[in-house]
Design an enzyme around this catalytic site. Structure first.
Site, PDB file in Angstrom:
ATOM      1  N   LYS A  13       0.811  -1.438   0.365  1.00  0.00           N
ATOM      2  CA  LYS A  13       0.092  -0.183   0.096  1.00  0.00           C
ATOM      3  C   LYS A  13       1.270   1.362  -0.187  1.00  0.00           C
ATOM      4  O   LYS A  13       0.633   1.735  -0.965  1.00  0.00           O
ATOM      5  CB  LYS A  13      -0.936  -0.057   1.300  1.00  0.00           C
ATOM      6  CG  LYS A  13      -2.413  -1.011   1.673  1.00  0.00           C
ATOM      7  CD  LYS A  13      -2.979  -0.995   2.516  1.00  0.00           C
ATOM      8  CE  LYS A  13      -2.267  -1.479   3.888  1.00  0.00           C
ATOM      9  NZ  LYS A  13      -1.185  -2.325   4.368  1.00  0.00           N
ATOM     10  N   ARG A  88      -9.669   0.905   8.853  1.00  0.00           N
ATOM     11  CA  ARG A  88      -8.949  -0.924   9.022  1.00  0.00           C
ATOM     12  C   ARG A  88     -10.438  -1.198   9.982  1.00  0.00           C
ATOM     13  O   ARG A  88      -9.862  -2.754  10.334  1.00  0.00           O
ATOM     14  CB  ARG A  88      -8.093  -0.879   9.586  1.00  0.00           C
ATOM     15  CG  ARG A  88      -5.938  -1.438   9.388  1.00  0.00           C
ATOM     16  CD  ARG A  88      -5.350  -0.945  10.230  1.00  0.00           C
ATOM     17  NE  ARG A  88      -4.160  -1.270   9.824  1.00  0.00           N
ATOM     18  CZ  ARG A  88      -3.145  -1.016   9.436  1.00  0.00           C
ATOM     19  NH1 ARG A  88      -3.172   0.797   9.332  1.00  0.00           N
ATOM     20  NH2 ARG A  88      -1.968  -1.639   9.365  1.00  0.00           N
ATOM     21  N   ARG A 127      11.942  -5.545   4.945  1.00  0.00           N
ATOM     22  CA  ARG A 127      11.518  -4.456   4.720  1.00  0.00           C
ATOM     23  C   ARG A 127      11.865  -3.120   4.947  1.00  0.00           C
ATOM     24  O   ARG A 127      12.694  -3.185   6.766  1.00  0.00           O
ATOM     25  CB  ARG A 127       9.895  -4.288   5.057  1.00  0.00           C
ATOM     26  CG  ARG A 127       9.551  -1.845   5.042  1.00  0.00           C
ATOM     27  CD  ARG A 127       8.032  -1.864   5.132  1.00  0.00           C
ATOM     28  NE  ARG A 127       7.056  -2.287   6.163  1.00  0.00           N
ATOM     29  CZ  ARG A 127       5.756  -3.095   6.699  1.00  0.00           C
ATOM     30  NH1 ARG A 127       5.384  -1.606   5.047  1.00  0.00           N
ATOM     31  NH2 ARG A 127       5.884  -2.884   6.682  1.00  0.00           N
ATOM     32  N   ARG A 161      11.133  -1.039  10.988  1.00  0.00           N
ATOM     33  CA  ARG A 161      10.126  -0.820  12.343  1.00  0.00           C
ATOM     34  C   ARG A 161      10.521  -2.040  13.018  1.00  0.00           C
ATOM     35  O   ARG A 161      11.009  -2.838  13.335  1.00  0.00           O
ATOM     36  CB  ARG A 161       8.999  -0.588  11.317  1.00  0.00           C
ATOM     37  CG  ARG A 161       8.273   0.335  10.540  1.00  0.00           C
ATOM     38  CD  ARG A 161       7.190   0.551   9.817  1.00  0.00           C
ATOM     39  NE  ARG A 161       6.333   0.148  10.473  1.00  0.00           N
ATOM     40  CZ  ARG A 161       5.085  -0.333   9.998  1.00  0.00           C
ATOM     41  NH1 ARG A 161       5.000  -0.301   8.615  1.00  0.00           N
ATOM     42  NH2 ARG A 161       3.943  -0.893   9.992  1.00  0.00           N
ATOM     43  N   ARG A 172      -0.681  -9.468  13.338  1.00  0.00           N
ATOM     44  CA  ARG A 172      -1.257  -8.213  12.552  1.00  0.00           C
ATOM     45  C   ARG A 172      -2.334  -8.944  11.007  1.00  0.00           C
ATOM     46  O   ARG A 172      -3.032  -8.650  10.881  1.00  0.00           O
ATOM     47  CB  ARG A 172      -0.133  -7.574  11.588  1.00  0.00           C
ATOM     48  CG  ARG A 172       0.601  -6.347  12.675  1.00  0.00           C
ATOM     49  CD  ARG A 172       1.787  -5.678  12.407  1.00  0.00           C
ATOM     50  NE  ARG A 172       2.048  -5.501  11.567  1.00  0.00           N
ATOM     51  CZ  ARG A 172       3.070  -4.572  10.516  1.00  0.00           C
ATOM     52  NH1 ARG A 172       4.278  -4.927  11.319  1.00  0.00           N
ATOM     53  NH2 ARG A 172       3.228  -4.599   9.517  1.00  0.00           N
TER      54      ARG A 172
HETATM   55  P1  ADP Z   1       1.371  -2.480   8.182  1.00  0.00           P
HETATM   56  O1  ADP Z   1       1.325  -1.929   6.445  1.00  0.00           O
HETATM   57  O2  ADP Z   1       3.001  -3.089   7.593  1.00  0.00           O
HETATM   58  O3  ADP Z   1       0.564  -2.878   8.787  1.00  0.00           O
HETATM   59  P2  ADP Z   1       1.078   0.944   9.082  1.00  0.00           P
HETATM   60  O4  ADP Z   1       2.392   1.488   8.996  1.00  0.00           O
HETATM   61  O5  ADP Z   1      -0.261   0.582   8.070  1.00  0.00           O
HETATM   62  O6  ADP Z   1       1.597  -0.769   8.683  1.00  0.00           O
HETATM   63  O7  ADP Z   1       0.603   0.393  10.797  1.00  0.00           O
HETATM   64  C1  ADP Z   1       1.290   0.291  11.366  1.00  0.00           C
HETATM   65  C2  ADP Z   1       0.558  -0.061  13.437  1.00  0.00           C
HETATM   66  O8  ADP Z   1      -0.312   1.528  13.157  1.00  0.00           O
HETATM   67  C3  ADP Z   1      -0.914  -1.310  12.530  1.00  0.00           C
HETATM   68  O9  ADP Z   1      -0.455  -2.610  13.311  1.00  0.00           O
HETATM   69  C4  ADP Z   1      -1.440  -0.495  13.759  1.00  0.00           C
HETATM   70  O10 ADP Z   1      -1.039  -1.196  15.251  1.00  0.00           O
HETATM   71  C5  ADP Z   1      -1.489   0.865  13.433  1.00  0.00           C
HETATM   72  N1  ADP Z   1      -2.273   1.474  12.691  1.00  0.00           N
HETATM   73  C6  ADP Z   1      -2.145   1.953  11.634  1.00  0.00           C
HETATM   74  N2  ADP Z   1      -2.994   2.291  10.731  1.00  0.00           N
HETATM   75  C7  ADP Z   1      -4.371   1.799  12.264  1.00  0.00           C
HETATM   76  C8  ADP Z   1      -5.607   2.492  11.985  1.00  0.00           C
HETATM   77  N3  ADP Z   1      -6.161   2.857  10.726  1.00  0.00           N
HETATM   78  N4  ADP Z   1      -6.410   1.864  13.291  1.00  0.00           N
HETATM   79  C9  ADP Z   1      -6.120   1.179  13.982  1.00  0.00           C
HETATM   80  N5  ADP Z   1      -4.604   1.135  13.787  1.00  0.00           N
HETATM   81  C10 ADP Z   1      -3.997   1.753  13.509  1.00  0.00           C
HETATM   82  P1  ADP Z   2       1.922  -1.724   3.393  1.00  0.00           P
HETATM   83  O1  ADP Z   2       2.514  -0.102   3.123  1.00  0.00           O
HETATM   84  O2  ADP Z   2       0.604  -2.295   2.460  1.00  0.00           O
HETATM   85  O3  ADP Z   2       2.120  -2.850   4.212  1.00  0.00           O
HETATM   86  P2  ADP Z   2       5.082  -1.547   1.717  1.00  0.00           P
HETATM   87  O4  ADP Z   2       4.238  -0.490   0.647  1.00  0.00           O
HETATM   88  O5  ADP Z   2       5.450  -1.672   2.614  1.00  0.00           O
HETATM   89  O6  ADP Z   2       3.564  -1.913   2.349  1.00  0.00           O
HETATM   90  O7  ADP Z   2       5.717  -3.013   1.013  1.00  0.00           O
HETATM   91  C1  ADP Z   2       6.050  -4.067   1.871  1.00  0.00           C
HETATM   92  C2  ADP Z   2       7.505  -4.153   1.643  1.00  0.00           C
HETATM   93  O8  ADP Z   2       7.129  -5.169   0.330  1.00  0.00           O
HETATM   94  C3  ADP Z   2       8.385  -2.920   1.086  1.00  0.00           C
HETATM   95  O9  ADP Z   2       9.858  -3.910   1.666  1.00  0.00           O
HETATM   96  C4  ADP Z   2       8.117  -3.018   0.086  1.00  0.00           C
HETATM   97  O10 ADP Z   2       9.067  -2.226  -0.571  1.00  0.00           O
HETATM   98  C5  ADP Z   2       7.602  -4.501  -0.979  1.00  0.00           C
HETATM   99  N1  ADP Z   2       7.087  -4.676  -1.806  1.00  0.00           N
HETATM  100  C6  ADP Z   2       5.903  -3.658  -2.086  1.00  0.00           C
HETATM  101  N2  ADP Z   2       5.649  -4.025  -3.040  1.00  0.00           N
HETATM  102  C7  ADP Z   2       5.727  -5.339  -3.895  1.00  0.00           C
HETATM  103  C8  ADP Z   2       5.727  -6.101  -4.666  1.00  0.00           C
HETATM  104  N3  ADP Z   2       4.551  -6.167  -6.108  1.00  0.00           N
HETATM  105  N4  ADP Z   2       6.551  -7.242  -5.655  1.00  0.00           N
HETATM  106  C9  ADP Z   2       7.760  -7.401  -4.090  1.00  0.00           C
HETATM  107  N5  ADP Z   2       7.839  -7.076  -2.944  1.00  0.00           N
HETATM  108  C10 ADP Z   2       7.101  -5.415  -2.853  1.00  0.00           C
END
Ligand code: ADP
Ligand code: ADP
Ligand code: ZN
Length: 217
Positions: A13, A88, A127, A161, A172
């Site tokens: 995302k 979410r 990541r 992270r 998660r």
């Molecule tokens: P990822 O896409 O890798 O799960 P995010 O950066 O979106 O990570 O979120 C990291 C953490 O922040 C989540 O595991 C949760 O604890 C919190 N978080 C982020 N967005 C939300 C949301 N919309 N509602 C509740 N918790 C959130």
């Molecule tokens: P999210 O925001 O949904 O948690 P990220 O965009 O941070 O996910 O992507 C998670 C990890 O996977 C990052 O290290 C990114 O570089 C990698 N990644 C993202 N999209 C792809 C893809 N289509 N194929 C392989 N690796 C990817």
């Protein structure tokens, strides 16, 4: 144009939101980034959120809704927003609908970037991001062109992270399936849901997302 990107943690995302932001002049709104900024600032909200995030659980609806409500009033969102990691829960989606209506904005699409669980541990544990400009990388799938140097800003400082570990990923993913997956039928019922295959390589996923955005005309 206002978009919601849905998909599991590590599904791509944030990577895609940054690319769409550049191409269409939309603004990425990542509640994860906003919460990490609150944690770093040591604010009351940050202190409350930190333990929950480290445990791989969801921060309370009340906190994230308040953060987004305030953010939506800022003037840089004229061309629209890409919601990344929000909503979410169904309660957050309902609150977003109410806020958008109140502020005279419209949600155009919710796009599911679909990635099976089997891909996610490798995505998350590989990541890392640039500590200076926030550019995203992956140990295997998106390495900097010059090892140890950020493509975008030249910094050699990278961060991982604290919640990007194998133990927390499982929590998660559970939270995603239990609390966030119900948003798929929520948006599908109103005809706003689009599906993109998130297992393709990064550039192919971008092309599929652009096709959705361009379909709005
Ligand atoms: P990822 O896409 O890798 O799960 P995010 O950066 O979106 O990570 O979120 C990291 C953490 O922040 C989540 O595991 C949760 O604890 C919190 N978080 C982020 N967005 C939300 C949301 N919309 N509602 C509740 N918790 C959130
Ligand atoms: P999210 O925001 O949904 O948690 P990220 O965009 O941070 O996910 O992507 C998670 C990890 O996977 C990052 O290290 C990114 O570089 C990698 N990644 C993202 N999209 C792809 C893809 N289509 N194929 C392989 N690796 C990817
Ligand atoms: Zn950088």
């Amino acid at each position: 144009m206002n978009l919601v990107l849905l998909g599991p943690p590590g599904g791509g995302k944030g990577t895609q939101a940054k690319r769409l932001q550049e191409k269409y002049g939309l603004v990425q709104l990542s509640t994860g980034d906003m919460l990490r900024a609150a944690v770093a600032s040591g604010s009351e909200v940050g202190r409350r959120a930190k333990a929950v995030m480290d445990a791989g659980q969801l921060v309370s609806d009340e906190i994230v809704i308040a953060i987004i409500d305030e953010r939506l009033d800022q003037p840089d969102l004229a061309k629209g927003a890409i919601f990344d990691g929000f909503p979410r829960t169904v309660a957050q989606a309902e609150a977003l609908d109410a806020m958008m209506e109140r502020k005279g904005k419209k949600l155009d699409f919710a796009i599911e970037i679909r990635v099976p669980d089997a891909y996610i541990v490798e995505r998350i544990t590989g990541r890392f991001t640039c500590g200076k400009c926030g550019a995203g990388y992956h140990d295997t799938f998106q390495q900097p062109k010059i090892a140890g140097t950020c493509d975008s800003c030249g910094s050699s400082e990278f961060v991982r992270r604290p919640d990007d570990n194998v133990e927390t990923v499982t929590k998660r993913l559970e939270a995603y399936h239990a609390q966030t997956a119900p948003l798929l039928p929520y948006y599908d019922k109103r005809g706003a849901l689009k599906l993109v295959d998130g297992t393709m390589d990064i550039a192919e996923v971008t092309r599929a997302l652009e096709a959705v955005v361009d379909s709005a005309g």
